[in-house]
Design a protein around this motif. Structure first.
Motif, mmCIF file in Angstrom:
data_model
loop_
_atom_site.group_PDB
_atom_site.id
_atom_site.type_symbol
_atom_site.label_atom_id
_atom_site.label_comp_id
_atom_site.label_asym_id
_atom_site.label_seq_id
_atom_site.Cartn_x
_atom_site.Cartn_y
_atom_site.Cartn_z
ATOM 1 N N LEU A 1 -7.667 32.243 -0.546
ATOM 2 C CA LEU A 1 -6.841 32.337 0.656
ATOM 3 C C LEU A 1 -7.644 33.163 1.652
ATOM 4 O O LEU A 1 -7.936 34.329 1.391
ATOM 5 C CB LEU A 1 -5.508 33.010 0.354
ATOM 6 N N THR A 2 -8.021 32.582 2.747
ATOM 7 C CA THR A 2 -8.793 33.307 3.764
ATOM 8 C C THR A 2 -7.864 33.584 4.938
ATOM 9 O O THR A 2 -7.725 32.757 5.840
ATOM 10 C CB THR A 2 -10.025 32.506 4.205
ATOM 11 N N SER A 3 -7.229 34.715 4.904
ATOM 12 C CA SER A 3 -6.263 35.069 5.931
ATOM 13 C C SER A 3 -6.084 36.578 5.955
ATOM 14 O O SER A 3 -6.174 37.236 4.920
ATOM 15 C CB SER A 3 -4.915 34.389 5.649
ATOM 16 N N ALA B 1 -8.529 37.494 0.547
ATOM 17 C CA ALA B 1 -7.289 38.255 0.472
ATOM 18 C C ALA B 1 -7.020 38.654 -0.979
ATOM 19 O O ALA B 1 -7.096 37.827 -1.888
ATOM 20 C CB ALA B 1 -6.121 37.426 1.010
ATOM 21 N N ARG B 2 -6.708 39.923 -1.178
ATOM 22 C CA ARG B 2 -6.410 40.419 -2.517
ATOM 23 C C ARG B 2 -5.204 41.342 -2.463
ATOM 24 O O ARG B 2 -4.853 41.873 -1.408
ATOM 25 C CB ARG B 2 -7.618 41.161 -3.100
ATOM 26 N N VAL B 3 -4.589 41.534 -3.624
ATOM 27 C CA VAL B 3 -3.412 42.389 -3.725
ATOM 28 C C VAL B 3 -3.624 43.402 -4.842
ATOM 29 O O VAL B 3 -4.014 43.026 -5.964
ATOM 30 C CB VAL B 3 -2.140 41.563 -4.012
ATOM 31 N N ALA B 4 -3.388 44.667 -4.542
ATOM 32 C CA ALA B 4 -3.404 45.703 -5.566
ATOM 33 C C ALA B 4 -2.021 45.757 -6.204
ATOM 34 O O ALA B 4 -1.018 45.938 -5.515
ATOM 35 C CB ALA B 4 -3.763 47.052 -4.962
ATOM 36 N N THR C 1 -1.636 54.081 -10.748
ATOM 37 C CA THR C 1 -2.810 53.309 -11.151
ATOM 38 C C THR C 1 -2.642 51.863 -10.672
ATOM 39 O O THR C 1 -1.522 51.412 -10.410
ATOM 40 C CB THR C 1 -3.004 53.327 -12.671
ATOM 41 N N TYR C 2 -3.758 51.142 -10.570
ATOM 42 C CA TYR C 2 -3.673 49.786 -10.038
ATOM 43 C C TYR C 2 -4.834 48.929 -10.518
ATOM 44 O O TYR C 2 -5.834 49.424 -11.043
ATOM 45 C CB TYR C 2 -3.653 49.807 -8.501
ATOM 46 N N THR C 3 -4.686 47.620 -10.306
ATOM 47 C CA THR C 3 -5.773 46.669 -10.494
ATOM 48 C C THR C 3 -5.634 45.577 -9.448
ATOM 49 O O THR C 3 -4.563 45.412 -8.852
ATOM 50 C CB THR C 3 -5.784 46.077 -11.918
ATOM 51 N N TRP C 4 -6.716 44.811 -9.219
ATOM 52 C CA TRP C 4 -6.732 43.816 -8.148
ATOM 53 C C TRP C 4 -6.432 42.424 -8.663
ATOM 54 O O TRP C 4 -6.840 42.038 -9.755
ATOM 55 C CB TRP C 4 -8.102 43.789 -7.466
ATOM 56 N N VAL C 5 -5.739 41.634 -7.829
ATOM 57 C CA VAL C 5 -5.473 40.218 -8.074
ATOM 58 C C VAL C 5 -5.881 39.458 -6.813
ATOM 59 O O VAL C 5 -5.446 39.807 -5.713
ATOM 60 C CB VAL C 5 -3.983 39.972 -8.390
ATOM 61 N N LEU C 6 -6.725 38.433 -6.967
ATOM 62 C CA LEU C 6 -7.197 37.662 -5.820
ATOM 63 C C LEU C 6 -6.199 36.542 -5.512
ATOM 64 O O LEU C 6 -5.737 35.831 -6.410
ATOM 65 C CB LEU C 6 -8.567 37.056 -6.118
ATOM 66 N N LEU C 7 -5.866 36.373 -4.235
ATOM 67 C CA LEU C 7 -4.977 35.297 -3.811
ATOM 68 C C LEU C 7 -5.796 34.033 -3.561
ATOM 69 O O LEU C 7 -6.784 34.063 -2.825
ATOM 70 C CB LEU C 7 -4.226 35.682 -2.537
ATOM 71 N N VAL C 8 -5.378 32.925 -4.186
ATOM 72 C CA VAL C 8 -6.125 31.671 -4.073
ATOM 73 C C VAL C 8 -5.156 30.511 -3.822
ATOM 74 O O VAL C 8 -3.934 30.671 -3.927
ATOM 75 C CB VAL C 8 -6.967 31.392 -5.347
ATOM 76 N N VAL C 9 -5.730 29.358 -3.505
ATOM 77 C CA VAL C 9 -4.954 28.146 -3.215
ATOM 78 C C VAL C 9 -5.524 27.003 -4.040
ATOM 79 O O VAL C 9 -6.733 26.728 -3.961
ATOM 80 C CB VAL C 9 -5.015 27.800 -1.712
ATOM 81 N N PRO C 10 -4.714 26.311 -4.849
ATOM 82 C CA PRO C 10 -5.231 25.187 -5.655
ATOM 83 C C PRO C 10 -5.754 24.058 -4.764
ATOM 84 O O PRO C 10 -5.197 23.774 -3.697
ATOM 85 C CB PRO C 10 -3.995 24.715 -6.436
ATOM 86 N N VAL C 11 -6.831 23.426 -5.198
ATOM 87 C CA VAL C 11 -7.389 22.265 -4.495
ATOM 88 C C VAL C 11 -7.759 21.208 -5.531
ATOM 89 O O VAL C 11 -7.784 21.469 -6.731
ATOM 90 C CB VAL C 11 -8.640 22.642 -3.649
#
Length: 434
Positions: A203-205, A170-173, A184-194
């Motif tokens: 984040l796999t959703s 999952a990513r967010v522009a 204009t835009y750039t990507w940010v990856l959504l993650v979960v601390p472990v």
């Protein structure tokens, strides 16, 4: 030179509006050529029915589960000081295309009626293998429509193709929308601390719902996850230090699937449990309630016989800078209960929006020849649908809008369908209703 540039933007703006109007006329003409058996929606979803029993409300209870502060601090210590939205916007490195530069196929994703007043298309090479989903804006984040000095659009995407290891990423522009003529835009990856903040996982959703409220971003989670929503802090975005395709700690640093930034979750909301506990399929912000509220719709199967539920949670009254700002209102045990729950006869529900006691739901039409969906307005008295011109065709909305976001300060509804991002006034939606 500045005056000439401004005049060019005005001329381009007028040309773009005329182009979008012409596109709508062409789509309307195409819609009228569809036979009535293919084009007319069979059955209204009817009036909303308020559900008030404990059996209806209890399954919607959420439990707030913050990520331990020590884990977030350890991650920041390892990766470096977090940054905020402004820093991310300063590094946008990609551009969206204006509607006039979109392909015919991309423009067919626009609604027949009402007419989009702004439209943009994503770079196909940049989104290949990814599915567009949720959308939210700085119009949700702050009531003046800006985050600091910036107008911002956040667009959520889910990896749906390519290597199996990447599926579900999952990513967010982060879209800089200050200049409507050049997004204009750039990507940010959504993650979960472990591992106590020593690493993070993706984040796999499927990102079908997303709301940016004050300093937090709430993102929907799939049914396979015990969490209904993940919470992200807009001031806690980490810079990646490696460009590997991997996600998390790698030799020599931290990787975010090749992107510059990773955004670690700071908390989540877990569903109550039980087979009747629905996950929000789509969410949006309603600023017309007191306090502001998060509204949700239940994702229903296209071929199922279960009708969707619509409901809302209140946001915490915490002010900006407060620890509770942007989080849902909870009791002493950390439970967030739905304030209102409604049943609707609508199926195939995707996007949801609520404003001043009126609900709007978009419905998909997978497999329809024209590729369009329907948009219904529902309340306790009944339902109405936008129709395509003078005929009785109701399939005139965009076909795959999983998310709707109302930018109250401008009066616009923003959404996206496939490669196409667009907006139109809420007033024009009302006008298009029967």
């Amino acid at each position: 030179m500045k005056h000439r540039g401004r005049h060019r933007r005005r001329r381009r703006g007028r040309a773009l509006r005329a182009f979008l109007a012409g596109t709508a006329l062409a789509l309307t003409a195409a819609a009228t050529m569809i036979s009535a058996s293919q084009a007319t929606v069979s059955g209204s979803p009817g009036a909303l029915k308020q559900l008030t029993s404990s059996a209806d409300i209890r399954p919607l209870r959420l439990t707030e589960e913050p990520v331990p502060q020590a884990s977030l601090d350890r991650l920041a210590e390892e990766m470096g000081r977090p940054v905020g939205v402004t820093t991310v916007l300063e590094s946008t490195d990609r551009s969206l295309r204006d509607a006039i530069d979109c392909t015919d196929a991309e423009r067919r994703a626009l609604p027949v009626a009402p007419v989009a007043t702004s439209a943009y298309c994503w770079d196909a090479d940049d989104t290949r293998g990814w599915q567009a989903g949720a959308i939210t804006t700085s119009g949700d984040a702050d009531d003046d429509g800006r985050w600091g000095a910036n107008r911002v659009i956040l667009s959520g995407w889910t990896h749906s193709g390519g290597p199996a290891a990447d599926k579900g990423l999952a990513r967010v522009a982060f879209v800089d929308a200050d200049d409507p003529g050049h997004l204009t835009y750039t990507w940010v990856l959504l993650v979960v601390p472990v591992d106590g903040g020593r690493d993070y996982r993706p984040l796999t959703s499927h990102v079908s719902g997303m709301v940016w409220y004050q300093g937090k971003l709430l993102v929907t989670a799939d049914d396979g996850d015990g969490n209904a929503l993940y919470v992200y802090d807009m001031a806690r975005i980490q810079r990646a230090t490696a460009t590997d395709e991997a996600v998390g700690r790698v030799r020599g640093g931290w990787s975010a699937h090749g992107y510059r930034y990773a955004m670690p979750a700071v908390g989540s909301y877990r569903v109550a449990g039980g087979e009747d506990a629905p996950h929000p399929g789509s969410v949006s912000l309603d600023r017309s309630t007191a306090p502001d509220s998060l509204v949700a719709s239940e994702w229903t199967l296209d071929d199922g016989d279960r009708r969707a539920r619509l409901w809302r949670y209140s946001f915490s009254p915490g002010s900006p800078g407060d620890d509770r700002a942007g989080l849902l209102a909870t009791d002493a045990a950390g439970h967030a209960d739905a304030d209102e729950v409604y049943g609707t006869k609508a199926d195939e529900v995707r996007g949801v929006l609520s404003y001043r006691s009126t609900w709007y739901v978009s419905r998909t039409t997978d497999g329809a020849r024209d590729g369009h969906g329907t948009l219904w307005r529902q309340d306790g008295d009944g339902a109405k649908a936008a129709k395509c011109g003078a005929d009785e065709t109701h399939r005139c909305w965009s076909g795959q809008t999983e998310s709707l976001s109302y930018w109250e300060s401008t009066g616009e509804v923003w959404t996206q369908s496939g490669q196409t991002l667009f907006a139109l006034p809420l007033a024009s939606i009302e006008k298009a209703l029967e």
